[in-house]
Write an enzyme that holds these catalytic residues in place. Structure first.
Site, PDB file in Angstrom:
ATOM      1  N   ARG A 127       0.796  -1.221   0.000  1.00  0.00           N
ATOM      2  CA  ARG A 127       0.000   0.000   0.000  1.00  0.00           C
ATOM      3  C   ARG A 127       0.833   1.278   0.000  1.00  0.00           C
ATOM      4  NH1 ARG A 127      -2.777  -3.916   1.712  1.00  0.00           N
ATOM      5  NH2 ARG A 127      -0.758  -4.440   2.565  1.00  0.00           N
ATOM      6  N   THR A 128       1.771   1.356   0.935  1.00  0.00           N
ATOM      7  CA  THR A 128       2.472   2.632   1.118  1.00  0.00           C
ATOM      8  C   THR A 128       3.271   2.967  -0.142  1.00  0.00           C
ATOM      9  OG1 THR A 128       2.626   2.066   3.439  1.00  0.00           O
ATOM     10  CG2 THR A 128       3.942   3.927   2.696  1.00  0.00           C
TER      11      THR A 128
ATOM     12  N   LYS B   9      25.471  -3.488   0.049  1.00  0.00           N
ATOM     13  CA  LYS B   9      26.949  -3.544   0.066  1.00  0.00           C
ATOM     14  C   LYS B   9      27.509  -2.793   1.261  1.00  0.00           C
ATOM     15  CE  LYS B   9      26.807  -2.908  -4.916  1.00  0.00           C
ATOM     16  NZ  LYS B   9      27.063  -1.855  -5.911  1.00  0.00           N
TER      17      LYS B   9
ATOM     18  N   ARG C  28      11.148   3.827   3.759  1.00  0.00           N
ATOM     19  CA  ARG C  28      10.755   2.814   4.765  1.00  0.00           C
ATOM     20  C   ARG C  28      12.008   2.048   5.151  1.00  0.00           C
ATOM     21  NH1 ARG C  28       5.642  -1.142   4.587  1.00  0.00           N
ATOM     22  NH2 ARG C  28       4.734   0.847   5.189  1.00  0.00           N
TER      23      ARG C  28
ATOM     24  N   HIS D 137       4.629   5.622  11.767  1.00  0.00           N
ATOM     25  CA  HIS D 137       4.184   5.536  10.367  1.00  0.00           C
ATOM     26  C   HIS D 137       3.231   6.711  10.136  1.00  0.00           C
ATOM     27  CE1 HIS D 137       3.097   4.029   6.530  1.00  0.00           C
ATOM     28  NE2 HIS D 137       2.800   2.775   6.815  1.00  0.00           N
TER      29      HIS D 137
END
Ligand code: CP
Length: 313
Positions: A51-52, A80, A101, A129
């Protein structure tokens, strides 16, 4: 430089303005189709998302802008060993705004300190959030016509559920709010939310184990998934995962105008039969997410609202 890292980065007035803009976009999306022409959104997602991420991408595309990002969390140079600070310095050269995120709490905040472009926290670990909260607020306001005078039940994994933490922080600033916190003992709301947010601001709340007993008093029921990815061992997750399941029978105990929200994804917390109940609002949240994120991109980039100019808003 304006960022959205914590839900309290926006004042109540700013949140109201953001929701007003989201409502205007919802009423006439075509009017906004060129607002962000030539602007680029980078999506830096180091944890899975449906969704986000997709609603941020849809939001930027709907505004006439462009999107760049990695196909999955394992293909950037973070794998890395590149630091968040170096990554954001690089992304600042390529994009105008970034949604990040990250599994580590505080990573988007750290990114914002090195960034030359607005950083949006799209979920940091089990912490916050904020853009989900804006979506939740839009849904509550459209359903109930207000953000004040509400009894809000939050049910499930209140310990690791970042959407819960951000919603409590934000709604604690509204008038006459009462929280009912429904969870197993092991998944209680973190102590800092109880002391620094609820008790410090004299917000009435109660903690309970019983969803059934709480149902009749709630105006909003916010169901949440038990956050498997935050558990240290599978055994605890298996024991707790089905602590609460919202069924048709439990819905019969609720007010006729209660609204059920869930940030999604759901696993087993709401049975499919509840989807047909008019009080189920979780797929409205999914749709509202696009309008809210369009409004947020416009706000952080300082883009003009074409409807405001015409209607004098
Ligand atoms: N609500 C939410 O954050 O969903 P995703 O994890 O799919 O982005």
């Amino acid at each position: 430089m304006r960022h959205l890292i914590d839900p309290l980065d926006f004042s109540q007035q700013e949140i109201a303005s953001l929701l007003d803009l989201a409502d205007r976009i919802c009423a006439d999306p075509a009017a906004y189709q060129d607002v962000a022409a030539h602007k680029k959104l980078a999506t830096l997602f180091y944890e899975p998302s449906t969704r986000t991420r997709l609603s941020f991408e849809a939001a930027m595309l709907n505004l006439g802008g462009h999107v760049l990002g990695f196909p999955s969390e394992n293909v950037s140079s973070a794998s890395k060993g590149e630091s968040v600070a170096d990554t954001i310095r690089v992304v600042s050269c390529y994009a105008d705004i970034v949604a990040m995120r990250h599994p580590k709490e505080g990573a988007p905040l750290r990114a914002s300190r090195y960034s030359r472009i607005p950083v949006i926290n799209a979920g940091d670990g089990g912490h916050q959030h904020p853009t989900q909260t804006m979506t939740d607020l839009m849904t509550i306001r459209r359903r109930k016509g207000r953000l004040n005078d509400l009894t809000i039940g939050l049910c499930g994994d209140l310990k690791f559920g970042r959407t819960v933490h951000s919603l409590i922080k934000t709604m604690a600033r509204c008038e006459n709010i009462r929280f009912v916190l429904i969870s197993p003992e092991e998944l209680r709301v973190p102590d800092y939310i109880i002391t620094d947010v609820l008790e410090a601001n004299h917000i009435p709340y109660k903690e309970t184990r019983s969803l059934e007993e709480s149902m009749p008093e709630l105006d909003i029921l916010y169901m949440t998934r038990v956050q498997k990815e935050r558990f240290f061992n599978e055994e605890d997750y298996v024991r707790l995962k089905n602590s609460y399941i919202l069924t048709k029978e439990k819905m019969a105990l609720a007010k006729p105008d209660m609204a059920v929200l869930h940030p999604l994804p759901r696993v087993n917390e709401i049975t499919l039969e509840v989807d047909d109940d008019p009080r189920a609002a979780y797929f409205e949240q999914v749709q509202n997410a696009v309008y809210v994120r369009m409004a947020l991109i416009m706000t952080l980039l300082g883009l003009k609202d074409p409807k405001a100019e015409k209607e004098g808003n």
